[in-house]
Each structure stands twice: as structure tokens, then as C-alpha cells.
Design a protein around this motif. Sequence first.
Motif, PDB file in Angstrom:
ATOM      1  N   GLU A 112       1.705  -4.987  15.925  1.00  0.00           N
ATOM      2  CA  GLU A 112       2.926  -4.371  16.146  1.00  0.00           C
ATOM      3  C   GLU A 112       3.162  -4.017  17.658  1.00  0.00           C
ATOM      4  O   GLU A 112       2.047  -3.578  18.257  1.00  0.00           O
ATOM      5  CB  GLU A 112       3.056  -3.112  15.155  1.00  0.00           C
ATOM      6  CG  GLU A 112       2.952  -3.646  13.788  1.00  0.00           C
ATOM      7  CD  GLU A 112       4.017  -4.435  13.255  1.00  0.00           C
ATOM      8  OE1 GLU A 112       5.097  -4.430  13.789  1.00  0.00           O
ATOM      9  OE2 GLU A 112       3.605  -5.274  12.239  1.00  0.00           O
ATOM     10  N   LEU A 149      -1.714   2.043  10.642  1.00  0.00           N
ATOM     11  CA  LEU A 149      -1.747   0.622  10.177  1.00  0.00           C
ATOM     12  C   LEU A 149      -3.114   0.280   9.515  1.00  0.00           C
ATOM     13  O   LEU A 149      -3.896   0.813  10.024  1.00  0.00           O
ATOM     14  CB  LEU A 149      -1.441  -0.508  11.345  1.00  0.00           C
ATOM     15  CG  LEU A 149      -0.125  -0.380  12.020  1.00  0.00           C
ATOM     16  CD1 LEU A 149      -0.078  -1.209  13.216  1.00  0.00           C
ATOM     17  CD2 LEU A 149       1.088  -0.487  11.395  1.00  0.00           C
ATOM     18  N   LYS A 150      -3.099  -0.698   8.582  1.00  0.00           N
ATOM     19  CA  LYS A 150      -4.522  -0.914   7.927  1.00  0.00           C
ATOM     20  C   LYS A 150      -4.606  -2.114   7.414  1.00  0.00           C
ATOM     21  O   LYS A 150      -3.693  -2.932   7.234  1.00  0.00           O
ATOM     22  CB  LYS A 150      -4.544   0.212   6.726  1.00  0.00           C
ATOM     23  CG  LYS A 150      -5.842   0.124   5.992  1.00  0.00           C
ATOM     24  CD  LYS A 150      -5.821   1.351   4.769  1.00  0.00           C
ATOM     25  CE  LYS A 150      -7.062   1.430   4.187  1.00  0.00           C
ATOM     26  NZ  LYS A 150      -7.370   2.675   3.347  1.00  0.00           N
ATOM     27  N   SER A 151      -5.772  -2.627   7.156  1.00  0.00           N
ATOM     28  CA  SER A 151      -5.976  -4.050   6.876  1.00  0.00           C
ATOM     29  C   SER A 151      -7.499  -3.856   6.092  1.00  0.00           C
ATOM     30  O   SER A 151      -8.322  -3.490   6.531  1.00  0.00           O
ATOM     31  CB  SER A 151      -6.120  -5.145   7.830  1.00  0.00           C
ATOM     32  OG  SER A 151      -6.457  -6.227   7.245  1.00  0.00           O
ATOM     33  N   ASN A 172      -1.219  -5.550  11.031  1.00  0.00           N
ATOM     34  CA  ASN A 172       0.186  -5.480  11.203  1.00  0.00           C
ATOM     35  C   ASN A 172       0.939  -4.890  10.172  1.00  0.00           C
ATOM     36  O   ASN A 172       0.423  -4.140   9.223  1.00  0.00           O
ATOM     37  CB  ASN A 172       0.807  -6.796  11.729  1.00  0.00           C
ATOM     38  CG  ASN A 172       0.726  -7.742  10.576  1.00  0.00           C
ATOM     39  OD1 ASN A 172       0.207  -7.602   9.654  1.00  0.00           O
ATOM     40  ND2 ASN A 172       1.831  -8.774  10.688  1.00  0.00           N
ATOM     41  N   ALA A 173       2.543  -4.957   9.950  1.00  0.00           N
ATOM     42  CA  ALA A 173       3.060  -4.290   8.978  1.00  0.00           C
ATOM     43  C   ALA A 173       2.648  -4.987   7.581  1.00  0.00           C
ATOM     44  O   ALA A 173       2.626  -4.276   6.662  1.00  0.00           O
ATOM     45  CB  ALA A 173       4.796  -4.138   9.209  1.00  0.00           C
ATOM     46  N   THR A 183      -0.751  -3.945   6.238  1.00  0.00           N
ATOM     47  CA  THR A 183      -0.221  -2.487   5.915  1.00  0.00           C
ATOM     48  C   THR A 183       0.085  -2.464   4.702  1.00  0.00           C
ATOM     49  O   THR A 183      -0.369  -1.625   3.772  1.00  0.00           O
ATOM     50  CB  THR A 183       0.113  -1.797   6.819  1.00  0.00           C
ATOM     51  OG1 THR A 183      -0.554  -2.079   8.169  1.00  0.00           O
ATOM     52  CG2 THR A 183       0.248  -0.333   6.671  1.00  0.00           C
ATOM     53  N   ARG A 206       8.168  -2.452   9.379  1.00  0.00           N
ATOM     54  CA  ARG A 206       8.208  -3.219  10.815  1.00  0.00           C
ATOM     55  C   ARG A 206       9.434  -2.280  11.538  1.00  0.00           C
ATOM     56  O   ARG A 206       9.430  -2.114  12.690  1.00  0.00           O
ATOM     57  CB  ARG A 206       8.351  -4.514  10.873  1.00  0.00           C
ATOM     58  CG  ARG A 206       8.715  -4.934  11.913  1.00  0.00           C
ATOM     59  CD  ARG A 206       8.161  -6.391  12.606  1.00  0.00           C
ATOM     60  NE  ARG A 206       6.610  -6.475  12.709  1.00  0.00           N
ATOM     61  CZ  ARG A 206       6.193  -7.693  12.640  1.00  0.00           C
ATOM     62  NH1 ARG A 206       6.832  -8.795  12.931  1.00  0.00           N
ATOM     63  NH2 ARG A 206       4.608  -7.682  12.664  1.00  0.00           N
ATOM     64  N   VAL A 232       8.190   1.295  12.539  1.00  0.00           N
ATOM     65  CA  VAL A 232       7.324   1.433  13.742  1.00  0.00           C
ATOM     66  C   VAL A 232       8.002   0.889  14.894  1.00  0.00           C
ATOM     67  O   VAL A 232       7.547   1.173  16.101  1.00  0.00           O
ATOM     68  CB  VAL A 232       5.971   0.619  13.271  1.00  0.00           C
ATOM     69  CG1 VAL A 232       5.420   1.291  12.100  1.00  0.00           C
ATOM     70  CG2 VAL A 232       6.013  -0.832  12.985  1.00  0.00           C
ATOM     71  N   THR A 259       3.276   6.747   8.843  1.00  0.00           N
ATOM     72  CA  THR A 259       3.857   5.334   8.489  1.00  0.00           C
ATOM     73  C   THR A 259       3.165   4.931   7.375  1.00  0.00           C
ATOM     74  O   THR A 259       3.599   4.203   6.398  1.00  0.00           O
ATOM     75  CB  THR A 259       3.950   4.328   9.416  1.00  0.00           C
ATOM     76  OG1 THR A 259       2.610   4.312  10.147  1.00  0.00           O
ATOM     77  CG2 THR A 259       4.874   4.813  10.594  1.00  0.00           C
ATOM     78  N   TYR A 260       1.678   5.314   7.096  1.00  0.00           N
ATOM     79  CA  TYR A 260       1.086   4.788   5.994  1.00  0.00           C
ATOM     80  C   TYR A 260       1.545   5.782   4.455  1.00  0.00           C
ATOM     81  O   TYR A 260       1.592   5.230   3.492  1.00  0.00           O
ATOM     82  CB  TYR A 260      -0.299   4.928   6.069  1.00  0.00           C
ATOM     83  CG  TYR A 260      -1.063   4.113   5.235  1.00  0.00           C
ATOM     84  CD1 TYR A 260      -0.972   2.882   5.282  1.00  0.00           C
ATOM     85  CD2 TYR A 260      -2.037   4.560   4.102  1.00  0.00           C
ATOM     86  CE1 TYR A 260      -1.750   1.710   4.418  1.00  0.00           C
ATOM     87  CE2 TYR A 260      -2.590   3.708   3.145  1.00  0.00           C
ATOM     88  CZ  TYR A 260      -2.484   2.261   3.466  1.00  0.00           C
ATOM     89  OH  TYR A 260      -3.104   1.544   2.457  1.00  0.00           O
TER      90      TYR A 260
END
Length: 651
Positions: free
Chosen positions: A61, A117-119, A147-148, A151, A191, A194, A207-208
Motif C-alpha cells: 500500500e 495491515l496484516k497477513s 496489502n489491503a 488484510t 484500500r 488507507v 484500519t484493522y
Amino acid sequence: MKLGKLFSFAALSFVLAACSGGGGSDSANGEIPETSDELPETSEGSGSQQPRLIIQGLIGENIDGSASVEVKVGDIDYDATVDGKTFSAEIKNAASDELISVVVRYPATEERKEVVLKSYVGNYSQIEELENEGSVSVSELPTLYVNALSTASAAFLEKVNEGDITTSNELLSASQVLPQEILLESAVGLRYIVSGGESPLFSHENTYDFIRDYPVAAKVALELKNISSSGVKKYEQFFDQLVNNKEQILSVENYSGEDLIFVAVNPTIARIYGFAMNLTGRESGTGYFADSNYSDQLNNSVSYVKKDNLITLEMSGSDRVNFYFSECWGENGSSGARLNSVRLKKYYDAAFYSAYKVDYDYSCQQLGGNEVSADSFVVSSFAQVNTQRTGSLEEISSDAFSISGFRDRSNDDSLSRAGSWEPSIIDPNTKGTVNQRFDHRSGYVDDGILSFNDTGNMVIESNRGSKVEYYTFGADGVAMRTLGVLRRDDGSIVSVGGHYATPVVRGTEMPVGSDIFNYGGIFDLFDPEFPNYYDQFGFRYYEDGSGYQVYKGPEYITEAEWTRFGWSDKENFREQRYFVDSVTREKYSSCPEGNMNCVEWRYREVEPLFFDGTFYYLRVYQEIDNCKLNGRGSCVDASGYIDRWKVSAIQ
């Protein structure tokens, strides 16, 4: 209670290492930053301990400022080194089954809230298999691209798991079936936020929290499409970016010779559906494509081309025609829509599944001189292929259970159309085989042999000649999500169908003097703002033997007068019959005495299979004659399904 805990099914039957191979991007490769010698040297967890491994990921992002990146391996947190959009971390002595996740944080500023953001990367053994000279990057492992979309996937997985995911088994269970279309819509909404977009719906601390508050992010995407033409363009831009980013996928070019089983779920209906294909060559060749619309009387052979992330099937040998598309309806009835091609674009590789956008290209066929409203059109859907599946049918197969079975009724002159897959009851018999019963009205029963193959899949070979292999996709309450694949003698696929398999408990009673509503599942879009929203569907049973179909919205429940029926309890099922005056169109729960114009236009069987204290699991079979309903001859459509229902008081 978390997924799969309500019923003790055997876990983890493995299948299909789908679509692996080269591809990806080298943008995350380069100089590997030095890592700190102060990183933890041991990791707790089961499994063998492995030496050092460097993972190198990429932030996908465009966000101003510097990010901090935390890599979690089992219970150990590693602070990654960050260089622009690239991050790296050295993992030491991890156990093979430990789960790896990545969290990226951009601190809050005066202009924006905190961006998180997370993965979920996968387990350590998955990474270790891909290492190249002691390191793994995005080009080998797309889940290192944060990325979005990654996430949104993480948030949906946690919703299924009812909380943070801490083990590989939890991640695998949660990954089995996700509503990919609404997940992608949620990623578009994220997206937009962010990238600096504003919405009153973004009232969260970060954002999470926003993306986890389902379906708020999808509402933001919908809001974006509805505000103006510039909003539509921005939505389309974000959507195209997310489905055309090769950093987040591996190529499909090396796929060859295996069955790909695609599974999908609609956010408004919990039961799954799917399709399958078998491609016999490499970059191009021939094969078979199958879904529930195919019977063993239709040609389902295809030719295909495979390149990068795209598989294109040409239905050159297929003679399938679909009559349910309004694009092909004319003033004098419906013309058929012939399937010409299918385009399958892989756009995201997660730890245990790959997501695809599926475009079906149809052309309208002129039947009986009907004029149609479109010559050709495209219908899009979204599905996933799992690299590992969970669940087994062995435990319930020792006693009576319900599951969808293949039943070709194309030669039944009493029916205009019938689904090739219908829910059935399987009973062990005294001959050492099993009986398979379909609907009560026809009384059709067959017997056959039930077995389990080397992959752990249940196989039922019936005396009528069908051989169905069943694939499982995890438990949903006491039910097992199940797709059946009909095969020819040479092993090639013919048709795919099914929803659930459930145990059958005789004597389960249906409710009286109450409503019973179809349960849409945890991703139910019970919100009229969404374009695909529809009211929750149910039955209302009055004690006098009359009833209505009922529809529940956010603030109302409506009896549908045109769906009035009469009901009566038979042995092990409830019969619902619908009547209409063929002249006046008035609907009845039973025909008035002396009314010679009264005809039955709809018939339903509702068979209770199991009650778990909250949900009824029901087998529903129906025959609908819309021609009688509209006073013009007869045209019976037959279909059925297995699903969950919940009782509520009449309001």
C-alpha cells in the motif's frame, strides 16, 4: 464455540496441491538488510526445530511515513528490519508447525488514524520448502506481500475462527470456505481508506478494527460506487489493482493433470456450491469442466489455454444450455443461454487457498422464434481452490446420514427441468451395502456400495451406474460441507453438486405454531443497502394446518399471500402443498369444495434430519409448476437442498 467443535469429525484429509509453480515478481528481492544478533534464539512449539531462515516481504500500500513490521512465529515476536516498502526478519529455530503472521503499522498522524495491515503467511514448513539459499521472498511466497487484500483475508479468517488465529490448524480450518466476492469488496473499501479516502463509516481507532467490523468496509466500497461517476472510477481502479497484482500470486502455468475443485459460498446463503475441472496437458490442451448443471447426458469436454494467472476454457464440445438468464427471455418465453467459454483468473494466493474471479461467457440461442434482449453476455462469480482440506465423512457413514446424490432425471416426462443433484438419505442395509432414498413423492430408492479411497474421500457407487466421490470442506455446526464429483469409468469428471452432509436422527419433530427461517451464516448480508440483498426466507406453520412462506427484513416480517400452503406431517417429513385457481389466480392452502379450477402448482417435502438445540438441519425437496400458476399448461421444475434453519415465534 469455534468452527468444527460442535461435532467430532476426523480432521485434516489432504488433497490437491493446486496451481503451484513459478511466476511472481522480483520486486521484493535485493540486498538483505543485516538483522540483529539480539533476536530470540529459540522458539516454543511442537515439531522439529529448524535453523535460521530469512524472510523478506513487501508492503503493498502507498502510505506516507515509516512503518514498523512485526513478524510473529508461534509465540515469538520478531521486529523486522524495514527499508522503504521492503521488510526482512531472521527466524531462528522455529518448529515446523508454527504459524507465521505479519503485522504492519503506520502510526497515527494529524491527518490520519493508525494504519494496520496484516497477513497470515502460513506455517514454517511451508516457508522452509520454498527457501532459496537461506531466504524466502514474495516471488516464492505471495503471503509475504502485505496489502489491503491480505488484510481483508486475515479479518475474514478471524471472523470464522471467532478471534485471533494462533495455530496452523486454526488457520487451515478457517480457510476452507470464504465468501470471496464480499471479501474482495471489503479490500476495495479498505484500500480507499488507507489511500486517504474519507467515510463517516470509518469511526474506528485504526484500519484493522475497521476491516474486522463486517461488513462496514464493503459498505464503504458500495458507498464509493454510489456517490458519483468519479467514485465509480476510483472503485474500478482499486478493484482492478487488487485482481491484477502479480505480486500476490504464483503462476498457474505448471498445473497439469490434477482435478481442481473450486468451492464458493454466497454471503446470503450458508450452503456451499462448486465446480471442477481436469486439464490433461500443460500450457494448452483438452480436458473437462463440470458443475451442477451437467448431467451424464451432456458433453463437458473443453479445450484450454493457460498463461500466467489465467486459465481460459473453450466449451467447443459442450452442449450445455441454461434457461434461467433474463438476458435470453423473450415475449413468448425463454430462449436458452449457451455457455461458450469460461475465464478463470487467479488473483490471490493465501496460505491454504487461492482465490479466482470466474467469468462465464454466454450467447443466447433463438428457440421457437423468440426475440432476446442480448446476443451475448458475461456472468461473473468468485471461488477458491484449497491446497488442503479438512474433515472426514467416516464417522457419520456408519449410520443413517443425508448427503446430495447424483440423479439424472432428464428422461422423466413429468418434469420440464430437474437438477441433477438432489439431497438423499443413505441407510446401511442388511446386505452389507447401503440404500439411497431421494424424495418421498417419487419413492425412488437405489442401493450401492460405500467405500473410502486412498485420499480419504468417501465414494458411493450405485446400482444405477453412478460413481460419486465426495470432497469435504470442514464442519459447519454438526454438518460437513461437502461437494460430490460424478466420475466416468476412466476417472474423468462429469458433474459436481452438493451442499452439506449431516447425521440423521429419526423422530426429530418439526415445529408447529411458529416460524422457521433459513440461516444465512456468519457472513449473512442482512442489510438492504447491498444490491444482492434479499429478505431472509422462511416458513410459517399455523396449528390449523395452513401456512405461508415468510420474508424477514431488518424491521418487518411479511406473509407472502401468493405462497399460501397447506401442511401435514407424514412419517419422517412434512408435506407442503400449494394450490391456485387457474382462472382467478387466487391462492389456497387447500382446494375449496366444488372449485373445479383449483390445481396444485407447488409441492414441498421438508424432512428434519437433526436438531442440535439451536438449528434444524432439513432436507428440502420441491416441485414447482409455474405454468399452472400462470394458467398455461404444465412445466414442472424439481430441485432440492440440505440447509440449516432456526425457529422463532410468530410475530
